[in-house]
Design a protein around this motif. Structure first.
Motif, PDB file in Angstrom:
ATOM      1  N   GLY A  75      44.325   5.391  79.469  1.00  0.00           N
ATOM      2  CA  GLY A  75      44.726   3.988  79.550  1.00  0.00           C
ATOM      3  C   GLY A  75      45.359   3.440  78.287  1.00  0.00           C
ATOM      4  N   ARG A  76      45.332   4.191  77.208  1.00  0.00           N
ATOM      5  CA  ARG A  76      45.904   3.734  75.931  1.00  0.00           C
ATOM      6  C   ARG A  76      47.019   4.658  75.440  1.00  0.00           C
ATOM      7  N   LEU A  77      47.378   5.651  76.228  1.00  0.00           N
ATOM      8  CA  LEU A  77      48.351   6.653  75.804  1.00  0.00           C
ATOM      9  C   LEU A  77      49.743   6.057  75.613  1.00  0.00           C
ATOM     10  N   ALA A  78      50.437   6.588  74.659  1.00  0.00           N
ATOM     11  CA  ALA A  78      51.837   6.225  74.453  1.00  0.00           C
ATOM     12  C   ALA A  78      52.691   6.985  75.461  1.00  0.00           C
ATOM     13  N   ALA A  79      53.863   6.471  75.719  1.00  0.00           N
ATOM     14  CA  ALA A  79      54.777   7.152  76.630  1.00  0.00           C
ATOM     15  C   ALA A  79      55.409   8.374  75.968  1.00  0.00           C
ATOM     16  N   ASP A  80      55.625   8.287  74.658  1.00  0.00           N
ATOM     17  CA  ASP A  80      56.273   9.368  73.913  1.00  0.00           C
ATOM     18  C   ASP A  80      55.646   9.496  72.535  1.00  0.00           C
ATOM     19  N   VAL A  81      55.989  10.562  71.847  1.00  0.00           N
ATOM     20  CA  VAL A  81      55.584  10.752  70.460  1.00  0.00           C
ATOM     21  C   VAL A  81      56.263   9.671  69.631  1.00  0.00           C
ATOM     22  N   HIS A  82      55.540   9.089  68.688  1.00  0.00           N
ATOM     23  CA  HIS A  82      56.078   8.015  67.851  1.00  0.00           C
ATOM     24  C   HIS A  82      57.220   8.556  66.979  1.00  0.00           C
ATOM     25  N   PRO A  83      58.291   7.782  66.815  1.00  0.00           N
ATOM     26  CA  PRO A  83      59.411   8.223  65.979  1.00  0.00           C
ATOM     27  C   PRO A  83      59.007   8.569  64.537  1.00  0.00           C
ATOM     28  N   ALA A  84      57.995   7.908  64.001  1.00  0.00           N
ATOM     29  CA  ALA A  84      57.539   8.231  62.639  1.00  0.00           C
ATOM     30  C   ALA A  84      56.962   9.637  62.587  1.00  0.00           C
ATOM     31  N   ALA A  85      56.277  10.063  63.635  1.00  0.00           N
ATOM     32  CA  ALA A  85      55.750  11.431  63.694  1.00  0.00           C
ATOM     33  C   ALA A  85      56.892  12.432  63.789  1.00  0.00           C
ATOM     34  N   VAL A  86      57.877  12.116  64.597  1.00  0.00           N
ATOM     35  CA  VAL A  86      59.044  12.992  64.745  1.00  0.00           C
ATOM     36  C   VAL A  86      59.741  13.161  63.399  1.00  0.00           C
ATOM     37  N   GLU A  87      59.921  12.058  62.680  1.00  0.00           N
ATOM     38  CA  GLU A  87      60.604  12.119  61.386  1.00  0.00           C
ATOM     39  C   GLU A  87      59.772  12.869  60.338  1.00  0.00           C
ATOM     40  N   ALA A  88      58.469  12.614  60.301  1.00  0.00           N
ATOM     41  CA  ALA A  88      57.609  13.297  59.327  1.00  0.00           C
ATOM     42  C   ALA A  88      57.596  14.804  59.573  1.00  0.00           C
ATOM     43  N   LEU A  89      57.456  15.212  60.824  1.00  0.00           N
ATOM     44  CA  LEU A  89      57.438  16.643  61.142  1.00  0.00           C
ATOM     45  C   LEU A  89      58.792  17.286  60.857  1.00  0.00           C
ATOM     46  N   GLY A 102      61.011  16.351  58.657  1.00  0.00           N
ATOM     47  CA  GLY A 102      61.176  16.454  57.213  1.00  0.00           C
ATOM     48  C   GLY A 102      60.380  17.594  56.600  1.00  0.00           C
ATOM     49  N   ALA A 103      59.278  17.953  57.261  1.00  0.00           N
ATOM     50  CA  ALA A 103      58.435  19.042  56.760  1.00  0.00           C
ATOM     51  C   ALA A 103      58.818  20.395  57.362  1.00  0.00           C
ATOM     52  N   GLY A 104      59.778  20.388  58.272  1.00  0.00           N
ATOM     53  CA  GLY A 104      60.175  21.649  58.901  1.00  0.00           C
ATOM     54  C   GLY A 104      59.150  22.173  59.887  1.00  0.00           C
ATOM     55  N   ILE A 105      58.400  21.273  60.499  1.00  0.00           N
ATOM     56  CA  ILE A 105      57.358  21.646  61.457  1.00  0.00           C
ATOM     57  C   ILE A 105      57.817  21.228  62.849  1.00  0.00           C
ATOM     58  N   ALA A 106      57.698  22.141  63.799  1.00  0.00           N
ATOM     59  CA  ALA A 106      58.139  21.871  65.168  1.00  0.00           C
ATOM     60  C   ALA A 106      57.234  20.846  65.845  1.00  0.00           C
ATOM     61  N   ALA A 149      56.000   2.885  58.537  1.00  0.00           N
ATOM     62  CA  ALA A 149      55.373   3.818  59.472  1.00  0.00           C
ATOM     63  C   ALA A 149      55.730   5.257  59.122  1.00  0.00           C
ATOM     64  N   VAL A 150      56.982   5.494  58.788  1.00  0.00           N
ATOM     65  CA  VAL A 150      57.403   6.852  58.414  1.00  0.00           C
ATOM     66  C   VAL A 150      56.704   7.275  57.129  1.00  0.00           C
ATOM     67  N   HIS A 151      56.671   6.394  56.138  1.00  0.00           N
ATOM     68  CA  HIS A 151      55.990   6.714  54.878  1.00  0.00           C
ATOM     69  C   HIS A 151      54.508   7.033  55.140  1.00  0.00           C
ATOM     70  N   GLY A 152      53.854   6.218  55.952  1.00  0.00           N
ATOM     71  CA  GLY A 152      52.454   6.461  56.294  1.00  0.00           C
ATOM     72  C   GLY A 152      52.266   7.771  57.031  1.00  0.00           C
ATOM     73  N   ALA A 153      53.187   8.108  57.927  1.00  0.00           N
ATOM     74  CA  ALA A 153      53.095   9.363  58.673  1.00  0.00           C
ATOM     75  C   ALA A 153      53.268  10.565  57.753  1.00  0.00           C
ATOM     76  N   LEU A 183      50.061  10.925  55.784  1.00  0.00           N
ATOM     77  CA  LEU A 183      49.030  11.442  56.680  1.00  0.00           C
ATOM     78  C   LEU A 183      49.237  12.940  56.919  1.00  0.00           C
ATOM     79  N   LEU A 184      50.476  13.348  57.126  1.00  0.00           N
ATOM     80  CA  LEU A 184      50.774  14.767  57.337  1.00  0.00           C
ATOM     81  C   LEU A 184      50.389  15.601  56.121  1.00  0.00           C
ATOM     82  N   TYR A 185      50.670  15.120  54.910  1.00  0.00           N
ATOM     83  CA  TYR A 185      50.270  15.849  53.699  1.00  0.00           C
ATOM     84  C   TYR A 185      48.751  16.033  53.649  1.00  0.00           C
ATOM     85  N   SER A 186      48.029  14.973  53.944  1.00  0.00           N
ATOM     86  CA  SER A 186      46.572  15.040  53.915  1.00  0.00           C
ATOM     87  C   SER A 186      46.045  15.994  54.996  1.00  0.00           C
ATOM     88  N   LEU A 187      46.561  15.860  56.197  1.00  0.00           N
ATOM     89  CA  LEU A 187      46.144  16.754  57.282  1.00  0.00           C
ATOM     90  C   LEU A 187      46.453  18.210  56.948  1.00  0.00           C
TER      91      LEU A 187
END
Length: 165
Positions: free
Chosen positions: A42-56, A58-62, A123-127, A130-134
């Motif tokens: 009931g809370r799901l997004a329709a798509d992956v957030h653009p900030a996640a797409v950009e962060a991944l 930039g890191a070369g992660i699929a 949002a992109v900066h935060g993502a 977050l990716l670095y920490s993860l």
């Protein structure tokens, strides 16, 4: 041949935090680990957030190939049994279902960078942060001695990873 270790990452919308974790673990070691992600029904997004797409990107992660999905997919009978469920949003802990097979659970609390941001660049900066920490936590996770490890000690190690900065 040894089965892969199933790890499910849980966040509210399954559009940023859990997607970053799933993609990063798959990038680090997809031979030994099967990374999955899900969110609250009931809370799901329709798509992956653009900030996640950009962060991944930039890191070369699929980007993961599956769209945002509910935790119901993993909680029903016959679904793949998770070895570990890692919750990334502390408010979701009491709401989660009973996971089949009683996997070990850990809370790695991360802020909702989308809700906390004042714009797309925030949002992109935060993502990215977050990716670095993860990634650091997941690098340690993939290097834990999994085969033949004491389950209690392994559970404690995975929970302790939550306290890294």
């Amino acid at each position: 041949m040894q089965q892969r270790i199933e790890v499910v990452f849980v966040s509210r919308r399954n559009s940023l935090r859990s997607v970053l974790a799933e993609a990063c673990l798959a990038h680090l070691d997809s031979k030994r680990f099967a990374a999955r992600s899900c969110g609250q029904p009931g809370r799901l997004a329709a798509d992956v957030h653009p900030a996640a797409v950009e962060a991944l990107g930039g890191a070369g992660i699929a980007l993961p190939t599956s769209p945002p999905r509910s935790w119901d997919v993993f909680a029903r009978v016959g679904s793949p049994r998770a070895d570990f469920v890692i919750t990334l949003d502390p408010s979701l802990e009491p709401l989660q279902p009973r996971w089949p097979g009683q996997p070990d659970a850990a809370l790695w609390a991360y802020p909702d960078v989308v809700a906390d941001s004042s714009g797309a660049q925030d949002a992109v900066h935060g993502a990215v942060q977050l990716l670095y920490s993860l990634r650091r936590r997941l690098e340690l996770l993939v290097n834990l001695p999994m085969p033949g490890a004491d389950r209690v000690a392994l559970r404690a190690d995975i929970r302790d990873l939550a306290h890294m900065r």
